[in-house]
Each structure stands twice: as structure tokens, then as C-alpha cells.
Design an enzyme around this catalytic site. Structure first.
Site, short mmCIF file in Angstrom:
data_model
loop_
_atom_site.label_atom_id
_atom_site.label_comp_id
_atom_site.label_asym_id
_atom_site.label_seq_id
_atom_site.Cartn_x
_atom_site.Cartn_y
_atom_site.Cartn_z
N GLU A 82 0.84 -1.20 0.00
CA GLU A 82 0.00 0.00 0.00
C GLU A 82 0.88 1.25 0.00
O GLU A 82 0.47 2.31 -0.47
CB GLU A 82 -0.93 0.00 1.22
CG GLU A 82 -2.17 0.84 1.03
CD GLU A 82 -3.25 0.59 2.07
OE1 GLU A 82 -4.36 0.17 1.71
OE2 GLU A 82 -2.98 0.83 3.26
N HIS B 280 7.38 -27.22 1.28
CA HIS B 280 6.60 -28.35 0.77
C HIS B 280 5.43 -27.86 -0.08
O HIS B 280 4.49 -28.61 -0.33
CB HIS B 280 6.12 -29.21 1.93
CG HIS B 280 7.27 -29.72 2.74
ND1 HIS B 280 7.91 -30.89 2.46
CD2 HIS B 280 7.94 -29.16 3.79
CE1 HIS B 280 8.91 -31.07 3.31
NE2 HIS B 280 8.95 -30.01 4.12
N LYS C 288 -13.69 1.38 -3.48
CA LYS C 288 -14.74 1.73 -2.52
C LYS C 288 -15.88 2.46 -3.23
O LYS C 288 -17.05 2.21 -3.00
CB LYS C 288 -14.18 2.65 -1.42
CG LYS C 288 -13.31 1.95 -0.42
CD LYS C 288 -12.98 2.93 0.70
CE LYS C 288 -11.88 2.41 1.58
NZ LYS C 288 -11.34 3.42 2.48
O1 LIG Z 1 -8.84 2.34 9.96
P1 LIG Z 1 -9.80 2.60 8.85
O2 LIG Z 1 -10.05 4.05 8.63
O3 LIG Z 1 -11.08 1.84 9.06
O4 LIG Z 1 -9.15 2.08 7.53
C1 LIG Z 1 -8.88 0.73 7.29
C2 LIG Z 1 -8.11 0.60 6.00
O5 LIG Z 1 -8.93 1.14 4.99
C3 LIG Z 1 -8.41 1.53 3.75
O6 LIG Z 1 -8.77 0.66 2.79
C4 LIG Z 1 -6.98 1.93 3.68
O7 LIG Z 1 -6.47 1.70 2.42
C5 LIG Z 1 -6.12 1.24 4.71
O8 LIG Z 1 -4.88 1.89 4.76
C6 LIG Z 1 -6.77 1.29 6.06
O9 LIG Z 1 -5.92 0.69 7.00
#
Ligand SMILES: O=P(O)(O)OC[C@H]1O[C@H](O)[C@H](O)[C@@H](O)[C@@H]1O
Length: 615
Positions: free
Chosen positions: A394, A423, A528
């Protein structure tokens, strides 16, 4: 085509401030207007292929070097001794002798390291190291608050750590109790979070939790209903003595929200009051923070704006779950802090993180042309590679560099553990496609003292593990497969803290070497957003099917009709997938045809929901 050191040292087209190693790919890139990802990948493949098969002199130089060393054990021994890094206090070694970089390469890289060290110094002083999001990057302050650029930040770090310790002590000692548990104390943790809000705690729990921790931990790290049901079912009656820690920096991640809603439903159904057992770790004033405040949850801990999810293990995100499992979090912080100190040295060969970054650059041509296979030979470190996958991929996997050039950078990480993986896929590593380098993680202490025995004369079970690691390292090297070995004495809070800090820093330095922003993740948003669009389309599909189901007689619709009534004819394929998913979950009824032949389908919902019609 030339090897990196060959082409760069002789290239006349290098920019003055970065005179070294405009590597093969950069030079090619100059001649391409915005090469596509597949173009970049194919360039990488070409480089790998040429490294294996080219008869051109510079490439051979690299290959021959490995072969020559392999044939001359004394030269290899000298290389091993010359480059062996040791951190005495941490009992940590890094052996880079099986990575074939040359002295010229190291010299050529020097100016880039000067820049990288300067960038790291500025970052630690509070510079906006994440320019796209306009944020400071302060995970190094978490283990040495004196470094924080403002006294307010220092106070926040220290008071949060104190609050974590005292809350964990009170829970473990039973001073803070669940309201209706027959046990009279909390026995389980259910951690709800995803990505950086799960991977660190999962890794640390697996690595360090004692056999009988004061509280056992489970994770909900997805929006898979069956997975969530499984975790809740496993808790059974102990739900009443479960501390639910909801972790989300943003406080709005859908998977985490769904996990929370599912857990809250389970609490309601069990007649339990969730708020008395709920803890939130999130940024102040996030949606999660507000929910926890309004609903009066048991506790809230802050997640700081200047700590990224994937570097949050040393914040409340990682520290609270660890402390509740009886893990010495101050030792973890100490290990990280000592490692950070070592990583401030500006002499590359004495700087462990820089050494890793140097090897990554060499092995992957500075473009991720080779994958990094991480193989800890220790079961408790199984999740290290998974943790590193997010930290590295990331951070490094970026479309654009800091100057806005499309670069499609990356460094792929995978691996589980040795000797288990021997293995499974080591066959391909030894003999198949040469698209990787290995990092062995070696742990010297096999078992706690006093427990060892010889399962055959002079040989313990741990000797076998040791032999498997060394054997694989040699076998790979004799076929020109490069490897790094990171050695620690034992898996302890201190060494785990140090390992996390080592890789956090290596990623930061490597990002500077390849000129990308390691601290944002713009690519994650696309998925998203698209998921949100799918759900919005599903709502429209439901409305259309509901309208048709309210007719007398019910009017089953073809997919074309659904798409037309949704005003989304271009989304017909997605509508087919939505209908198939709803049908599999008894939320749509197939009147004719089957999902395997989309054109034959006629579908309705089976229920006329009048309220929904007028909603
Ligand atoms: O901690 P949050 O805000 O719920 O985010 C959780 C995750 O979501 C995203 O997809 C980001 O790419 C991550 O870097 C992050 O750790």
C-alpha cells in the site's frame, strides 16, 4: 540492455541531482509517453528475462558475480563478514551477502540515500511528508514522544499510552467488569477492524500472546456474514464477557461498520447491553467516535491524524489489544525506538533499514521487477508477511511519482513460513520463473530454555528447522536466487517492535529512493467508490422488482426490462450479477430460466412491499 550498474554509470542522460541509476526502466520510460501498467510490467519481465538469458556483458557481470562467489567460498565468506549488520542490544543481524549488489552500485546509490536520509529527518521533525493529504507522518514519535514537534502532540501520545495501560490493567485485574457475566471479568476480546486496523494486532497476537492470555482475542476483519457468524458463534456464552474493540482510523469504513452492526445485533439477541462492553479506537469526532460517545460506550481511545493505518501498530490500535493479552507493550515500544535510533545513521551499511532498501532496489531493479518472498522460520511469525503486504504494497504501489510522472511502482510481498512453504512452492522458487528474491526471518532460540531434547543423537527438532532454512538459502543461491536473512535471538515484544520499526523505515527509505509518496493510498478509493455504485444500483433494481411484484398478477421481468426501468441499460451485466446474488440469498425469485443463461431469466422479488414503493 545493460545491468543497472552498467547502464547507469555510463548513461549520459542522467539528471545531475540524481546521477546514478536512472535505471533501465527509467531510461526506457523517458522514451515512452506515459507507459501503461502492462507496458511497465512487460519492461520488468524483459529485464528479468534478460538477466537470465542475455549474453550482453553488463548483465553477465551480475550473473557471473554470483556464480564466482558461489564457486569461491572464501570470497563469499569475506562478503558475508564485510556486510553482516549486527545490532548488539537488539540481538539482531541482517545478512545481505546473498544479494549480488556491487560496490559500484552502492556508490552510485549514495546520493539517493543522502536525499532519503534528509527526507526522513524532515519527516521526523514534522514536515508534511504526505503532500497529497497535507499530513505529517509521525509514527516514529509514538515510541519516542520527545521527537514530536509540538508539546501538545507529546502530551497526547503520553496520555494515550497511560490511558491504554491503566484501562488494560483494570480490565485484566477485573476492576472493570462486564455487567452481566457469570465470570465476573472480561475473558475475550472481539476486535472489529480491517486493513491497518487489523493486520498489526493480528500479527502481534499471533507472535506474542502467551498460551493462556488474560483475554483471548478474535477478529472480525471483513464484511463476510458467514465469517462474522462464525466468530460470534465461537464466542457462545462468553459474549457476555467479551470486550468488543472497534478500530477504525476514519471511523467510517463500511466493513467495520457492518461488523459493528452485526455484533450489536448479536448483543441485543443475547439480551446484553453492548455499550457496557464496547470500546472505540478512532479519530476524534469521526462517525465511530460520535456513535461511541452518544451511546456511552465503555471507553474511547484516540487515533491520531498523523498516524497512517498501516503504521499504527504502536498507537492505541495495536497497543490496547496487545496489553489486554498480557503483552509487554512498553517493551515493544522500546524495541521500536532502539531500531529507529539505529535507522538514523546516515552510513548505509550501518543502517539496517537502508540496507534492506538497498537490497530491494538492487533485486527488483527499482521497479518491483521481482517479488519479495518473506519466509519466517517460526510459526509465531506466520502473519508477518501478511502484515508486510499492506505495509509495503500500500505504501510502494503507486501510479505516480512525486513529480507527477506515471511510474506504476510497486513491490509485491508474499509468503507464509518455513519450512512449511518448502513443501508447497519452493520448488518453483528454486527452479521456476526467476521473479522474486527471498527474505528469510531466522529466530535463533528454538524453545524456552530447559525444554529442548534431542530427537536423534545430537539433533533437536529446532536443528531441523535451522537446517531447512540454511539448506533452502544455499539451494536458492546456487541457482542465482538472491536472499536477505534477518536474524533475531527470540520472538519477544522487543524484537517484534524492532522488526516492525525496521520495515516501516525500510519502506520510507525505499519510497524516497524511487521518489514516491509512501503515505497515501489513492488507489483504494476507486474500489470503494465502485462498491458504493453497485449498492446504489442494487437499491434501484430492488425498487423496480418490487413495483413489478406489486402488480396483479405479478410481473416477472427480464434483465433487459429491469435495466431499462432502472435507466441503466449499460449496467445490464452488473444487474445480472445483482440478481444472481439476490436469488442465491432468497431475496429474488427466478420465474423462468437460470442464472447461467442470463437472456432466459425472468425475475421478481416475491414480496410486494408497499412501504418501499412510496419510500
Ligand atoms: O482504519 P480505517 O479508517 O477503518 O481504515 C482501514 C483501512 O482502509 C483503507 O482501505 C486503507 O487503504 C487502509 O490503509 C486502512 O488501513
Amino acid at each position: 540492455m545493460a545491468s543497472i550498474s552498467g547502464i547507469c554509470s555510463s548513461s549520459p542522460s542522467l539528471k545531475p541531482q540524481k546521477p546514478l541509476l536512472r535505471p533501465i526502466h527509467s531510461l526506457r520510460r523517458d522514451s515512452l509517453a506515459f507507459p501503461t501498467r502492462s507496458r511497465t510490467q512487460s519492461v520488468a519481465r524483459e529485464i528479468s528475462a534478460e538477466l537470465l538469458s542475455s549474453s550482453k556483458p553488463e548483465i553477465l557481470k551480475k550473473k557471473e558475480k554470483i556464480e564466482a562467489l558461489e564457486k569461491d567460498p572464501r570470497a563469499l565468506w569475506r562478503r558475508y563478514v564485510d556486510w553482516l549488520y549486527q545490532h548488539k542490544d537488539l540481538g539482531l543481524f541482517i545478512d545481505v551477502s546473498r544479494v549480488g549488489f556491487s560496490d559500484e552500485f552502492v556508490a552510485e546509490m549514495e546520493p539517493r540515500f543522502v536525499d532519503a536520509f534528509r527526507a526522513m529527518e524532515e519527516l521526523e521533525r514534522g514536515a508534511i511528508a504526505n503532500p497529497d493529504e497535507g499530513r505529517m507522518v509521525g509514527h516514529y514519535w509514538l515510541r519516542n514522544p520527545m521527537l514530536a514537534p509540538k508539546s501538545l502532540l507529546r502530551t497526547q501520545i503520553e496520555s494515550t499510552l497511560d490511558a491504554v495501560c491503566s484501562f488494560a490493567n483494570d480490565v485484566v485485574s477485573g476492576k472493570i467488569k462486564p455487567p452481566s457475566s457469570p465470570e465476573g471479568r472480561f475473558t475475550q476480546i472481539l476486535s472489529v477492524g480491517i486493513g491497518g486496523s487489523a493486520l498489526g494486532p493480528q500479527f502481534v497476537a499471533e507472535a506474542l500472546a502467551p498460551d493462556n492470555p488474560p483475554l483471548k482475542i478474535r477478529f472480525i476483519d471483513n464484511t463476510d456474514p458467514a465469517g462474522i457468524d462464525h466468530q460470534i458463534a465461537q464466542l457462545g456464552d462468553e459474549l457476555a464477557s467479551t470486550l468488543v474493540i472497534v478500530i477504525s482510523k476514519s471511523g467510517g469504513t463500511p466493513e467495520t461498520r457492518n461488523g459493528l452492526l452485526e455484533v450489536q445485533k448479536a448483543f441485543r439477541e443475547a439480551g446484553l447491553e453492548f455499550a457496557k462492553q464496547g470500546v472505540a479506537i478512532t479519530q476524534e469526532n469521526s462517525l465511530l467516535d460520535k456513535t461511541a460517545r452518544i451511546e456511552g460506550w465503555l471507553a474511547r481511545f484516540p487515533m491520531f491524524d498523523w498516524v497512517g493505518g498501516r503504521t499504527s501498530e504502536m498507537s492505541a490500535v495495536g497497543l490496547l489489544p496487545a496489553a489486554l493479552q498480557g503483552i509487554d507493550i512498553r517493551e515493544m515500544l522500546a524495541g521500536a525506538s532502539i531500531m529507529d535510533e539505529a535507522n538514523r545513521t546516515t552510513v548505509v551499511r550501518n543502517n539496517p533499514a537502508a540496507l534492506l532498501a538497498l537490497c530491494w532496489y538492487w533485486a527488483s531493479d527499482g521497479i518491483g521487477s521481482k517479488d519479495m518472498v518473506v519466509l519466517p522460520y517460526k510459526d509465531s511469525l506466520l502473519l508477518f508477511s501478511r502484515y508486510l503486504q499492506q505495509l509495503v504494497m500500500e505504501s510502494i504501489g503507486k501510479e505516480f511519482d512525486l513529480d507527477g510522472n506515471r511510474v506504476n511502482q510497486g513491490l509485491t510481498v508474499y509468503g507464509n513460513k518455513g519450512s512449511t512453504d518448502q513443501h508447497a512452492y519452493i520448488q518453483q522458487l528454486r527452479e521456476g520463473v526467476h521473479n522474486f528474491f527471498v527474505t528469510f526471518i531466522e529466530v535463533l532460540r528454538d524453545r524456552p530454555p530447559g525444554h529442548d531434547w534431542e530427537l536423534e543423537p545430537g539433533v533437536t527438532c529446532g536443528d531441523y528447522l535451522f537446517g531447512m532454512l540454511q539448506g533452502t538459502r544455499s539451494a536458492l543461491y546456487s541457482n542465482n536466487r538472491e536472499s536477505i536473512t534477518v536474524t533475531v535471538q527470540e520472538v519477544t515484544p522487543r524484537s517484534v517492535g524492532a522488526l516492525i520499526a525496521l520495515y516501516e523505515r525500510a519502506v520510507g527509505i525505499y519510497a524516497s529512493l524511487v521518489n514516491i509518496n509512501a503515505y497515501h493510498q489513492p488507489g483504494v478509493e476507486a474500489g470503494k467508490k465502485a462498491a458504493g455504485e453497485v449498492l446504489a444500483l442494487q437499491k434501484r433494481v430492488l425498487t423496480v422488482l418490487n413495483e413489478a411484484s406489486c402488480k396483479e398478477p405479478v410481473e416477472p421481468l427480464t434483465l433487459e426490462e429491469v435495466a431499462e426501468r432502472c435507466h441503466a441499460p449499460e449496467d445490464i451485466e452488473m444487474i445480472h450479477k445483482i440478481v444472481a446474488h439476490m436469488a442465491a440469498n432468497d431475496r429474488a425469485i427466478i420465474a423462468e430460466g437460470s442464472c447461467g443463461s442470463p437472456r432466459s431469466l425472468k425475475v421478481f422479488t416475491g414480496e410486494c412491499n408497499v412501504d418501499e414503493l412510496f419510500a
